[in-house]
Design an enzyme around this catalytic site. Sequence first.
Site, PDB file in Angstrom:
ATOM      1  N   GLU A   1       4.823 -10.653  -1.601  1.00 36.17           N
ATOM      2  CA  GLU A   1       4.431  -9.229  -1.537  1.00 36.17           C
ATOM      3  C   GLU A   1       5.274  -8.444  -2.529  1.00 36.17           C
ATOM      4  O   GLU A   1       6.493  -8.667  -2.572  1.00 36.17           O
ATOM      5  CB  GLU A   1       4.651  -8.698  -0.118  1.00 36.17           C
ATOM      6  CG  GLU A   1       3.726  -9.384   0.885  1.00 36.17           C
ATOM      7  CD  GLU A   1       3.905  -8.907   2.330  1.00 36.17           C
ATOM      8  OE1 GLU A   1       4.690  -7.968   2.568  1.00 36.17           O
ATOM      9  OE2 GLU A   1       3.264  -9.496   3.207  1.00 36.17           O
TER      10      GLU A   1
ATOM     11  N   ARG B   1       2.678 -12.886   9.299  1.00 31.57           N
ATOM     12  CA  ARG B   1       3.483 -13.084   8.103  1.00 31.57           C
ATOM     13  C   ARG B   1       2.751 -13.993   7.140  1.00 31.57           C
ATOM     14  O   ARG B   1       2.127 -14.975   7.543  1.00 31.57           O
ATOM     15  CB  ARG B   1       4.823 -13.764   8.443  1.00 31.57           C
ATOM     16  CG  ARG B   1       5.934 -12.821   8.875  1.00 31.57           C
ATOM     17  CD  ARG B   1       6.355 -11.879   7.747  1.00 31.57           C
ATOM     18  NE  ARG B   1       7.429 -10.998   8.153  1.00 31.57           N
ATOM     19  CZ  ARG B   1       7.283  -9.822   8.779  1.00 31.57           C
ATOM     20  NH1 ARG B   1       6.079  -9.364   9.068  1.00 31.57           N
ATOM     21  NH2 ARG B   1       8.325  -9.079   9.106  1.00 31.57           N
TER      22      ARG B   1
ATOM     23  N   HIS C   1       0.236  -5.026   3.911  1.00 30.54           N
ATOM     24  CA  HIS C   1       1.256  -5.114   4.965  1.00 30.54           C
ATOM     25  C   HIS C   1       1.432  -3.753   5.659  1.00 30.54           C
ATOM     26  O   HIS C   1       2.530  -3.192   5.694  1.00 30.54           O
ATOM     27  CB  HIS C   1       2.593  -5.622   4.405  1.00 30.54           C
ATOM     28  CG  HIS C   1       3.484  -6.208   5.467  1.00 30.54           C
ATOM     29  ND1 HIS C   1       4.362  -7.228   5.241  1.00 30.54           N
ATOM     30  CD2 HIS C   1       3.635  -5.903   6.783  1.00 30.54           C
ATOM     31  CE1 HIS C   1       5.013  -7.532   6.355  1.00 30.54           C
ATOM     32  NE2 HIS C   1       4.583  -6.730   7.312  1.00 30.54           N
TER      33      HIS C   1
ATOM     34  N   GLY D   1       2.847 -13.819  21.963  1.00 29.67           N
ATOM     35  CA  GLY D   1       3.876 -12.817  22.230  1.00 29.67           C
ATOM     36  C   GLY D   1       3.177 -11.488  22.508  1.00 29.67           C
ATOM     37  O   GLY D   1       1.953 -11.444  22.723  1.00 29.67           O
TER      38      GLY D   1
ATOM     39  N   ILE E   1       2.259  -8.984  20.667  1.00 26.17           N
ATOM     40  CA  ILE E   1       1.155  -8.557  19.789  1.00 26.17           C
ATOM     41  C   ILE E   1      -0.074  -9.453  20.012  1.00 26.17           C
ATOM     42  O   ILE E   1      -1.204  -8.966  20.086  1.00 26.17           O
ATOM     43  CB  ILE E   1       1.595  -8.538  18.311  1.00 26.17           C
ATOM     44  CG1 ILE E   1       2.779  -7.581  18.120  1.00 26.17           C
ATOM     45  CG2 ILE E   1       0.430  -8.104  17.410  1.00 26.17           C
ATOM     46  CD1 ILE E   1       3.391  -7.587  16.726  1.00 26.17           C
TER      47      ILE E   1
HETATM   48  C1  DGY Z   1       7.613  -6.177  11.201  1.00 21.80           C
HETATM   49  O1  DGY Z   1       8.254  -5.272  11.747  1.00 21.80           O
HETATM   50  O2  DGY Z   1       8.068  -7.312  11.077  1.00 21.80           O
HETATM   51  C2  DGY Z   1       6.256  -5.843  10.720  1.00 21.80           C
HETATM   52  O3  DGY Z   1       5.780  -6.807   9.848  1.00 21.80           O
HETATM   53  C3  DGY Z   1       6.230  -4.468  10.108  1.00 21.80           C
HETATM   54  O4  DGY Z   1       4.898  -4.084   9.965  1.00 21.80           O
END
Ligand code: DGY
Length: 327
Positions: free
Chosen positions: A265, A236, A284, A158, A160
């Site tokens: 977390e 994640r 995170h 995607g 990122i």
């Molecule tokens: C998200 O927006 O899902 C990211 O993990 C935030 O850093």
Amino acid sequence: MLKRVLVTQPLPGDHLAALADLCNVEVLDGTRPLCEYLSQAELGTCQGLICLLTDAIDHSLLEAMPNLEFVSSVSVGVDHIDVPALTERGIPLGNTPGVLVDTTADTAFALLLAAARRVAEGDRFIRAGNWRLDNRWAPEFFVGRDVSGATLGVIGLGAIGQAMARRAAGFDMQVLGWTPSGREVPGVEAVSLEELLLRSDFVSVHLALTATTRNLIDAGRIATMKPGAVLVNSARGGIVSELALAEALDTGRLFAAGIDVFEREPLPLDSPLLQHPRVVLTPHLGSATRLTREKMVEVAVANSIAAVQSQPMLHCVNPQVYEPSQN
Ligand code: DGY
């Protein structure tokens, strides 16, 4: 009567002001779960909810909010939300894709470099007073892994994942990629997940957490990774098995890891990841720059304003709620 919108935490910037012109906005302090602030009756009178990835929007909360008309999450990931339950009720869910792409890819690449070149370990070494004349520079002192010219496997192509691949190209890395959709990206050699794990010196995870990606990188898959590889996860927790990762680091199968996201977390203090010096841990913070966080809020508020005005949200995770058959 004006609609009532709950915001689960104070948000940076003054974007909420535009929403407050249209409805009653109530901002909680965000230190406790939503249902601990408000009685069932108070929750029942809310039409809108702006939440964060730390807010579990689950069946029991939805039961307590029968008048809910929209949810807008200040996040791109929505694994904290029962999306099918919202869709079933015809409630649109907004998220904030796009605005955090480069910031998150920067974090992933920072973790890659830090893990490969033992940056956090070196920092701890000096702070602990261990850098002495009898323990100084030597040919094998703090040797790490070469990044330039190495092979990076990107899991999830995607926005990122693609931004990560662009950064890797700047380091003359060969980039392999695998994504469940089979998407192909220029400059990235599309391979199977098995081949990616086998050939990559560095593996970086960029997938959403779903039922199919949960535990994707488990003990079996980690065992097929190239010996001495480095694993990075800024997507994640729950996609990578933390126990299996810790074991692979203990046996020396993997060289290091850079991890920003966790199964639980905050990371519990008995996590095996805390025991291993070659794991670079961050809390995170992938999207944590002021500008990016303000942009995320801006998008979340814009989604909410659209919903309050009975318009489709700009970024809607479940657009099928707008289809006529849903109404
Ligand atoms: C998200 O927006 O899902 C990211 O993990 C935030 O850093």
